[in-house]
Write a protein that holds these residues in place. Sequence first.
Motif, PDB file in Angstrom:
ATOM      1  N   LEU A  43       7.002  63.647 -29.652  1.00 45.31           N
ATOM      2  CA  LEU A  43       6.514  63.627 -31.025  1.00 45.31           C
ATOM      3  C   LEU A  43       5.089  64.169 -31.022  1.00 45.31           C
ATOM      4  N   ALA A  46       1.968  62.044 -32.128  1.00 44.68           N
ATOM      5  CA  ALA A  46       1.633  60.807 -31.434  1.00 44.68           C
ATOM      6  C   ALA A  46       0.463  61.015 -30.475  1.00 44.68           C
ATOM      7  N   HIS A 179       1.501  74.337 -28.897  1.00 44.60           N
ATOM      8  CA  HIS A 179       1.774  73.359 -29.949  1.00 44.60           C
ATOM      9  C   HIS A 179       0.821  73.600 -31.119  1.00 44.60           C
TER      10      HIS A 179
END
Length: 359
Positions: A43, A46, A179
């Motif tokens: 995730l 997180a 990311h």
Amino acid sequence: MNELTKKLALVRASLGEHGLGALRLRGLDWFAWMTCGGSSAVLLAAETGVAEVLVTAGGAWALTDNIEAERLAKEELPEGLTVWSHPWTDSARREAFVKEHGGPGPVGSDRPVAGEVSLPESLTRARASLLPEELERYRKLGRDAASAMTDVLLAARPEWTGFELAGAGAEALWARGIHPALTLVGDERRLPVYRHATASRNPLGGRAMLVFCGRRHGLFASLTRFVYFRPPSEEERRWVADVARVEAAALQASRPGATLGQVYAALVRAYAAAGHPGAEALHHQGGSCGYLSRDIIARPDTAVVLQPHNAVAWNPSLPGAKIEDTAVVSDAGVELLTVDPRWPTVRVEGLARPDILVR
């Protein structure tokens, strides 16, 4: 001595110096640091992932559950770090393992829970001082993030919405294995109003700002660029030049041994000299970075000292104008990481800095 060996030596020296029985590294940031660029993220939003690292005087393990063990071992962990797993239904086994293998002292952690203590400050300083292997990963990340930015803004159209530009930015980052931790978009209407102009349904209009914070191998590359679909006004050009001069003052002040508070003071003076006294109060100015988009945001009284090969990202801004790149500071000067040779630049205090892309 390879990267993992160096880091294990640092951690074990901290264990001995502070009388700790073990160290648990739970956050995505510390996991990536300890595993030499590995990722425990599933995730993306997180702070902690699907594994942690446990280091004792005699051993080092990646602790996870049976869902993740094989993938982590094959894809994310360096040689020399053993995977230990437990059934995903029985996390109590992990705590028993830590208790069995830890030494007599307390357990330290980056995110301590009951009975644990915080990481030694010396280890936090060590993480900020990037090793040669980390610097090489960071340089590649910076080049790729900057290339993604250029590709997106060369393709952007004034009728695109902010959502479409943010989506194109995220796609370009993902295509490079990065990311997209943050993709901010400011459009013509909202740019002068909000310093943090998050993406919206508004069309871009005559100009747009795109901001990236991209993560790969745990490291963050942050950069901001502007595209204009019309000629910029004289005032817009002047404010772009002003923020570049403010950033130049911050980069000149960013040297090993300087505190973040001293760099902040240089920013304050530069805003005033550029005719914008007090502008620093309207948005944070950036700070040190590396395994977080900002490890510490600089404030007037921040006593944290920049280390050799410390990454920084300063982001001075004015209404509708902002500048930002990720750099590494050393006694030799500043090395800019988020650079694409295709992007137009201007010279500011001897450094090539990003100009407006006029389409």
